[in-house]
Write a protein that holds these residues in place. Structure first.
Motif, mmCIF file in Angstrom:
data_model
loop_
_atom_site.group_PDB
_atom_site.id
_atom_site.type_symbol
_atom_site.label_atom_id
_atom_site.label_comp_id
_atom_site.label_asym_id
_atom_site.label_seq_id
_atom_site.Cartn_x
_atom_site.Cartn_y
_atom_site.Cartn_z
ATOM 1 N N TYR A 1 0.786 -1.174 0.097
ATOM 2 C CA TYR A 1 0.216 -0.203 -0.080
ATOM 3 C C TYR A 1 0.446 1.246 0.319
ATOM 4 C CZ TYR A 1 -3.427 -3.109 1.402
ATOM 5 O OH TYR A 1 -4.611 -4.412 1.919
ATOM 6 N N LEU B 1 -4.522 3.759 -4.796
ATOM 7 C CA LEU B 1 -5.763 3.128 -3.321
ATOM 8 C C LEU B 1 -6.391 2.084 -3.985
ATOM 9 C CD1 LEU B 1 -6.659 5.324 -0.652
ATOM 10 C CD2 LEU B 1 -8.674 4.679 -2.072
ATOM 11 N N LEU C 1 -9.003 -0.463 -3.066
ATOM 12 C CA LEU C 1 -10.604 -0.259 -2.091
ATOM 13 C C LEU C 1 -10.965 -1.178 -1.173
ATOM 14 C CD1 LEU C 1 -13.307 0.674 -3.123
ATOM 15 C CD2 LEU C 1 -13.930 -1.214 -5.424
ATOM 16 N N GLU D 1 -9.971 -1.928 1.284
ATOM 17 C CA GLU D 1 -9.856 -0.909 2.712
ATOM 18 C C GLU D 1 -10.099 -0.577 2.959
ATOM 19 O OE1 GLU D 1 -7.179 -2.075 5.197
ATOM 20 O OE2 GLU D 1 -6.181 -3.930 3.375
ATOM 21 N N GLN D 2 -11.513 0.098 1.660
ATOM 22 C CA GLN D 2 -12.515 1.233 1.782
ATOM 23 C C GLN D 2 -13.456 1.046 1.316
ATOM 24 O OE1 GLN D 2 -11.350 5.129 2.050
ATOM 25 N NE2 GLN D 2 -8.796 4.383 2.627
ATOM 26 N N THR E 1 -16.836 2.524 3.432
ATOM 27 C CA THR E 1 -17.419 3.458 3.761
ATOM 28 C C THR E 1 -17.453 4.691 2.793
ATOM 29 O OG1 THR E 1 -14.705 4.078 3.539
ATOM 30 C CG2 THR E 1 -15.692 3.830 5.637
ATOM 31 N N LEU E 2 -16.628 4.265 1.515
ATOM 32 C CA LEU E 2 -17.062 3.988 0.047
ATOM 33 C C LEU E 2 -18.637 4.266 -0.569
ATOM 34 C CD1 LEU E 2 -13.904 4.124 -2.037
ATOM 35 C CD2 LEU E 2 -14.965 6.483 -1.277
#
Ligand code: GTQ
Length: 352
Positions: free
Chosen positions: A15, A24, A26, A28-29, A32-33
Motif C-alpha cells: 500500500y 488506493l 479499494l 480497505e475502504q 465507507t465508500l
C-alpha cells in the motif's frame, strides 16, 4: 479471513508503494465508500436566536455592509467545521442590513433564498425589480440574477433587518461550476415597479402569451401573509398530516415544480399540542422557526425551539416535530429538488 503477520506486513508495504503513485486499494475502504446507509459527520444542531443576535449586532458595529459586501454570520454544522456548510449540499447564514446601508449588486451561479427573520422595510432587487421585506417573507435570487440589498435611512423609517440566507454553495462548488461578477455600480437600475412579477405570476394567473417554463420561478417574493393565511385555513379544517401537520411547498407557477432547481423550500403549521410522528429522509433539512415554541426530536436528541431559532436535521436522521401550548410555524429548505431529479430521494416513515 485471518491473515498472518507476514501477509499483513507485505500488504502494508504494498500500500505504501502504490500510495506514491496516487493509488488506493479499494478493499480497505469499500464499506465507507459504499456504506449500507447514509453516514456523515454532519450532526443535528440548533442555533438560539437570542444567543446569535448579539454577535450579528456586534458585526453591525465593526463592519459596514458596503465593506463586507455581504455582512453575514455563517452557520456551520458543528460536526464539520471549515466548510461553510450546514448540510453537505447547503449553506446557511444570517445577514444583517442596517438603516441606510447598501449591499452592492453582484451575481453568481449559486442560487439563494432569503427568509426574513426580523425587521421591516429593507429591500432586495432582483433582475430589475425591487421588493420590500417583512418577517416570514420568502424571497429567491435565482442563479446568475443580479441582486443587491438595501435599507432606507433611519429618518425614512429604516430599521435593522435580518434574514436567513440559504444557498447551494457546497453543491455548486462540488460541480466545479462557481462563477461570480460584480455589477459596475453598487445598485442595479430598477426597470419595473414593485409588485410587477407578483401581479404577472403570483395571482394564480399567467400572462396569456407566457411560454417559457424556466427552471426558476418568475415570482421572487412569496409574502408571509398569503402563506400564513393558507396554513391557517388548512389547519382549522384538521387537514392534518401525522408527520408534518400542514406543510406546503413554494412553487414555480409556470411548471408546478420547485421555485429553484437546487433548493426546495416549504412552510408548515403544527397546531397547538401537535405531536408529530417520526420520519427520516435523505434530504438533510434546515428549519427556521417563525412562530411558536415547541420541540424537535432529532436522532433521539430533544431540541426546544423558540421563534427565530434555526435548527438542522441531517440526512437519514430520525425527526419528529412537536408544538407546545401554541401553534408553531416552521420554514424549511433542503436539496430535495436535486435528489428527486436524480432519483435519490428516500423517505422512511415510522422508522424503528
Ligand atoms: O446576498 O448575495 O450569505 O453572495 C452568501 C453569499 C449571501 C448574497 C450569502 C452571497 C450572498
Amino acid at each position: 479471513m485471518n491473515i498472518d503477520g507476514d501477509t499483513g506486513k507485505q500488504r502494508d508495504e504494498f500500500y505504501r508503494r502504490m500510495d506514491g503513485q496516487a493509488l488506493l486499494p479499494l478493499w480497505e475502504q469499500l464499506h465507507t465508500l459504499v456504506p449500507r446507509q447514509p453516514a456523515s459527520d454532519f450532526i443535528p444542531a440548533l442555533w438560539r436566536y437570542s444567543k446569535l443576535r448579539p454577535f450579528l449586532m456586534e458585526a453591525g458595529r465593526l463592519i459596514s455592509a458596503e465593506e463586507a459586501v455581504r455582512r453575514v454570520l455563517v452557520l456551520e454544522n458543528p460536526g464539520k467545521r471549515g466548510q461553510a456548510a450546514i448540510t453537505p449540499s447547503l449553506y446557511a447564514g444570517l445577514q444583517l442590513i442596517l438603516p441606510g446601508e447598501i449591499a452592492p449588486s453582484h451575481r453568481h451561479t449559486q442560487s439563494a433564498l432569503r427568509f426574513v427573520v426580523e425587521g421591516h422595510g429593507a429591500y432586495t432587487s432582483v433582475d430589475g425589480e425591487r421588493t420590500r421585506m417583512a418577517p416570514g417573507d420568502f424571497i429567491i435570487t435565482p442563479s446568475w440574477t443580479w441582486h443587491d440589498h438595501g435599507n432606507p435611512s433611519e429618518a425614512e423609517g429604516g430599521e435593522p433587518v435580518v434574514w436567513l440566507d440559504g444557498l447551494d454553495i457546497p453543491t455548486v462548488r462540488f460541480f466545479g461550476a462557481c462563477f461570480a461578477e460584480n455589477y459596475p455600480e453598487s445598485r442595479q437600475p430598477v426597470l419595473r415597479p414593485e409588485g410587477n412579477s407578483n401581479a404577472r405570476y403570483g395571482a394564480n394567473l399567467l400572462p396569456v402569451h407566457h411560454k417559457s417554463r424556466s427552471l426558476t420561478s418568475p415570482i421572487f417574493k412569496y409574502p408571509y401573509e398569503r402563506t400564513r393565511e393558507a396554513l391557517e385555513t388548512l389547519g382549522n379544517h384538521a387537514d392534518l398530516d401525522d408527520w408534518d401537520g400542514v406543510k406546503l411547498r413554494y412553487v414555480n407557477p409556470t411548471t408546478g415544480g420547485w421555485a429553484m432547481p437546487t433548493i426546495g423550500a416549504c412552510m408548515q403549521l403544527l397546531p397547538r399540542g401537535f405531536q408529530g410522528k417520526t420520519r427520516r429522509s435523505t434530504d438533510a433539512t434546515v428549519f427556521s422557526v417563525v412562530e411558536g415554541h415547541g420541540k424537535a426530536v432529532i436522532g433521539g436528541e430533544t431540541f426546544d425551539f423558540a421563534p427565530r431559532d434555526i435548527f438542522v436535521v441531517p440526512s437519514w436522521t430520525s425527526v419528529s416535530l412537536h408544538a407546545g401550548g401554541e401553534e408553531c410555524v416552521l420554514f424549511s429548505y433542503s436539496d430535495r429538488p436535486i435528489q428527486e431529479a436524480l432519483g435519490l430521494l428516500r423517505e422512511l416513515h415510522d422508522p424503528l
